[in-house]
Design a protein around this motif. Structure first.
Motif, short mmCIF file in Angstrom:
data_model
loop_
_atom_site.label_atom_id
_atom_site.label_comp_id
_atom_site.label_asym_id
_atom_site.label_seq_id
_atom_site.Cartn_x
_atom_site.Cartn_y
_atom_site.Cartn_z
N ARG A 1 62.72 54.27 61.74
CA ARG A 1 63.73 54.43 62.78
C ARG A 1 63.88 55.90 63.09
O ARG A 1 63.76 56.75 62.19
N ASN A 2 64.14 56.22 64.35
CA ASN A 2 64.31 57.62 64.73
C ASN A 2 65.38 58.29 63.88
O ASN A 2 66.41 57.68 63.56
N ALA A 3 65.14 59.54 63.56
CA ALA A 3 66.02 60.26 62.63
C ALA A 3 67.46 60.32 63.11
O ALA A 3 68.40 60.34 62.31
N ASP A 4 67.65 60.33 64.44
CA ASP A 4 69.01 60.45 64.97
C ASP A 4 69.67 59.11 65.25
O ASP A 4 70.77 59.06 65.80
N SER A 5 69.02 58.01 64.87
CA SER A 5 69.62 56.69 65.05
C SER A 5 70.70 56.46 64.00
O SER A 5 70.62 57.00 62.89
N PRO A 6 71.71 55.65 64.31
CA PRO A 6 72.76 55.37 63.32
C PRO A 6 72.21 54.55 62.15
O PRO A 6 71.32 53.71 62.34
N LEU A 7 72.72 54.79 60.97
CA LEU A 7 72.32 54.00 59.81
C LEU A 7 72.86 52.58 59.98
O LEU A 7 74.02 52.39 60.30
N ASP A 8 71.99 51.60 59.73
CA ASP A 8 72.38 50.20 59.97
C ASP A 8 71.66 49.30 58.97
O ASP A 8 70.44 49.32 58.89
N ALA A 9 72.43 48.52 58.24
CA ALA A 9 71.86 47.57 57.28
C ALA A 9 72.02 46.14 57.74
O ALA A 9 71.66 45.21 57.01
N GLY A 10 72.53 45.92 58.93
CA GLY A 10 72.84 44.58 59.39
C GLY A 10 71.61 43.73 59.67
O GLY A 10 70.55 44.24 60.02
N PHE A 11 71.75 42.44 59.51
CA PHE A 11 70.73 41.47 59.89
C PHE A 11 71.42 40.19 60.33
O PHE A 11 72.60 39.97 60.04
N ASP A 12 70.68 39.36 61.06
CA ASP A 12 71.24 38.14 61.63
C ASP A 12 71.24 37.03 60.59
O ASP A 12 70.18 36.55 60.19
N THR A 13 72.41 36.63 60.14
CA THR A 13 72.49 35.56 59.13
C THR A 13 72.30 34.18 59.72
O THR A 13 72.20 33.19 58.98
N SER B 1 57.91 35.68 64.80
CA SER B 1 59.16 34.92 64.92
C SER B 1 59.81 34.74 63.55
O SER B 1 59.20 34.96 62.50
N ASP B 2 61.06 34.30 63.58
CA ASP B 2 61.79 34.01 62.34
C ASP B 2 61.10 32.89 61.56
O ASP B 2 61.03 32.95 60.32
N ILE B 3 60.59 31.89 62.25
CA ILE B 3 59.92 30.78 61.57
C ILE B 3 58.63 31.26 60.92
O ILE B 3 58.30 30.85 59.79
N GLU B 4 57.90 32.14 61.58
CA GLU B 4 56.68 32.69 61.00
C GLU B 4 57.00 33.50 59.74
O GLU B 4 56.27 33.42 58.73
N ARG B 5 58.06 34.26 59.78
CA ARG B 5 58.50 35.01 58.59
C ARG B 5 58.89 34.06 57.47
O ARG B 5 58.54 34.27 56.30
#
Length: 346
Positions: A52-64, A206-210
């Motif tokens: 991720r670009n160095a100036d992007s906000p830190l983010d740990a979120g994911f879609d549950t 896709s999510d199913i492939e993962r």
């Protein structure tokens, strides 16, 4: 009967997502997010995100609520993600942050009996290094679109030993097979598998492939035989249109905005492109009020020239809007929930 089965399966996944306990916090400057089922069984999935670009906000979120998360949660797995302590090219510190997160899960939730890791792009390199022993107690890895080079992009990563002790399944688009193929050749194939996703792009899966790849690695850890080379493609779902006909085309909503890259996902679908008579290579325009963005219809955004924008149907079946080397979100001035109009170029 198949329709009824799908309804029950969907209800099960929705219930799994709804019952998941979500905790968020920070460890050593790295944000984290953990989703755990009501009855955790000591099984953990770690997520290693990509560059991720160095100036992007830190983010740990994911879609549950996506198919991957709900598929793992309903099987009793907890899922944990870290933002890492900073963005940019971060490999060694990312491994330390993943170790700290794993230790935190064990402390707060109990002993981890099995741990699998899924990593994308640079996260695929991190996962490969972890499979080689950089992090203890990780039993298997799914590496998606794994970039196995160095920061300067002038060769293979010098930290790789090509001697994994945990199995690695590379899930890779048809246009990016060289890195995992080279790794498998040097490793010998005993501890690696390569599933090709037959669509262009980078981490365009896709999510199913993962989910399928993760469940296969879990079987592999259990000692079951898996197909080490196969087509891992799952066709995108055929979604019904919810677009509204308006002057100039069809209107839909922005559903997801990538803060790091400025890419957009809409609730428009493949059928909407057909309704507008748009085919691969055609020109179109996306409008938000007075702002507009000229786009091409492509299979994947990287087919657009540098600085040009494109639309394509994502593996999830939605229409995405991306500027190659730019930020579509800034061009259109939109946020999640805003309405845009897609129409043919005049």
């Amino acid at each position: 009967m198949k329709t009824l089965f799908r309804i029950f399966a969907l209800l099960g996944m929705m219930m799994a997502a709804a019952s998941a306990g979500i905790t968020e916090g920070e460890i050593g400057g790295a944000k984290y997010m953990i989703a755990a089922p009501e009855k955790w069984q000591g099984k953990l999935v770690l997520i290693a995100h990509g560059y991720r670009n160095a100036d992007s906000p830190l983010d740990a979120g994911f879609d549950t609520k996506d198919a991957f998360s709900t598929g793992m949660l309903e099987r009793g797995w907890a899922i944990a993600s870290t933002s890492y302590r900073r963005n940019g090219w971060i490999v060694e510190d990312a491994i330390l942050d993943l170790r700290a997160l794993s230790d935190h899960v064990a402390k707060e939730h109990g002993k981890i009996d099995r741990c699998l890791l899924v990593g994308s792009s640079m996260g695929g390199l991190i996962g490969t290094l972890i499979a080689e022993g950089a992090l203890d107690h990780v039993d298997g890895v799914v590496a998606i679109g794994a970039y196995l080079g160095n920061e300067s992009r002038d060769g293979a990563n010098g930290s790789l030993s090509f001697k994994p002790t945990a199995p690695i399944l590379y899930l890779t688009n048809e246009t990016e097979l060289n890195h995992p193929q080279n790794y498998r050749k040097q490793e010998g194939g005993a501890k690696t598998a390569l599933w090709e996703v037959k669509r262009p792009g980078h981490c365009n899966v896709s999510d199913i492939e993962r989910l399928n790849a993760m469940l296969a690695v879990n079987d592999w850890v259990d000692g079951k035989a898996i197909e080490k080379e196969r087509d891992g493609t799952v066709a995108p779902p055929v979604r019904e249109s919810t677009a509204t006909k308006v002057d100039g085309g069809l209107s839909g909503k922005i559903t997801v905005v990538s803060e790091s890259w400025g890419n957009l996902t809409t609730d428009l679908v493949g059928k909407d492109l057909e309704t507008l008579g748009l085919k691969l290579g055609d020109k179109a325009v996306v409008k938000n009020g007075e702002k507009s963005l000229a786009v091409s219809v492509v299979r994947y955004w990287s087919e657009a020239k540098e600085g040009e924008a494109a639309i394509y149907v994502t593996p999830k079946g939605w229409v995405g809007i991306v500027t190659n080397g730019g930020r579509a979100v800034d061009s259109l001035g939109v946020k999640a929930g805003d309405t845009v109009v897609l129409g043919k170029a005049e």
